[in-house]
Design a protein around this motif. Structure first.
Motif: not given
Length: 273
Positions: A20, A23-24, A50, A52, A109
């Motif tokens: 990751g 943030t994600e 974070i 996803k 994302g």
């Protein structure tokens, strides 16, 4: 810009890999309990909020054991093939099931996940390459033979989790019954140390900074054996043995590394230089 990667656990007792940004993130497989996944991520300073999505490589229990609880608790979508879900006898909330195939990349994302088929004795097994901002991370475990799919994707990776399951001599002389030995080395089981080394030697791109040797057998391998094989060929690549008992450190992977990194390993849960 970099990608953070870690093995939360790697072996026949459970597999779970984290990739990751700040943030994600995604998890590849969920083979340890939800509680243990949370504990290990917390120790590493990683946050579940974070994450996803979870991607499932195949239906064997060491890759899905913690999936149902983890997905339900955090409302996480699960990317899985239809046959894998059926053969895994999974009870997932329908809203969280995202069926994938290997015909198109999957955006999560700013991450993109590429799935491809592999040789393993499961119903619809897949490996994955995760990309972001030109950085490519491969998760290549439970592979019976170094097929063209594996080689094609390995050649592109800045870092990879690569299976090195067994030492041929230890497997041959070990306590496993013949049918199990045949299954492991029969082309749809697992990669040996020497098979993994050949992939590394022949197909490692010059910019690969990290290789995490994964899914080591407890009975038919030893970290020091595989390290002795890889160390003379490591060059600028950092070599880590992913533990079957504890998480690895978090490694930050960049598309443009600036320094030569040392070769390190993870042996029985201890970081050794």
């Amino acid at each position: 810009m970099s990608l953070q990667i870690t093995s939360l656990n790697s072996g026949s007792n459970g597999n779970c890999y984290y990739i990751g940004t700040a943030t994600e993130a995604v998890l590849i497989d969920a083979g340890i309990s939800c509680r243990e996944t949370e504990r290990r991520m917390k120790r590493l300073g990683l946050k579940m909020d974070i994450v996803k999505a979870i991607f499932i490589s195949h239906e064997h229990s060491d890759h899905i054991r913690g999936l149902e609880v983890l997905s339900k608790k955090y409302s996480l979508p699960v990317y899985i093939t239809t046959k894998t879900m059926l053969h895994g006898r999974l009870n997932l909330h329908a809203a969280y099931v995202k069926v994938f195939d290997d015909t198109a990349p999957i955006p999560i994302g700013d991450l993109t996940v590429h799935a491809f088929s592999k040789a393993h004795d499961a119903i619809e097994p897949h490996s994955f390459m995760i990309t972001h901002d030109g950085i490519r991370i491969g998760v290549f475990t439970d592979i019976g033979v170094p097929c063209t799919n594996l080689i094609h994707h390995f050649k592109q990776c800045h870092a990879a989790f690569l299976e090195a399951n067994y030492d041929e001599k230890l497997l041959e002389q070990g306590r496993y019954p013949f049918f199990l030995k045949k299954r492991i080395r029969g082309g749809k089981g697992h990669l040996s140390n020497t098979q993994a080394l050949e992939v590394f030697k022949l197909h490692k791109p010059s910019y690969m900074t990290h290789i995490l040797l994964s899914h080591l057998s407890r009975d038919n391998n030893k970290p020091e054996l595989v390290l002795d094989l890889f160390r003379p060929h490591a060059g600028r690549t950092q070599v880590i043995v992913a533990s079957r008992d504890v998480e690895t450190p978090v490694f930050h992977i960049s598309a443009t590394p600036q320094t030569v990194t040392p070769v390190i390993t993870y042996v029985q849960g201890q970081l050794a230089f």
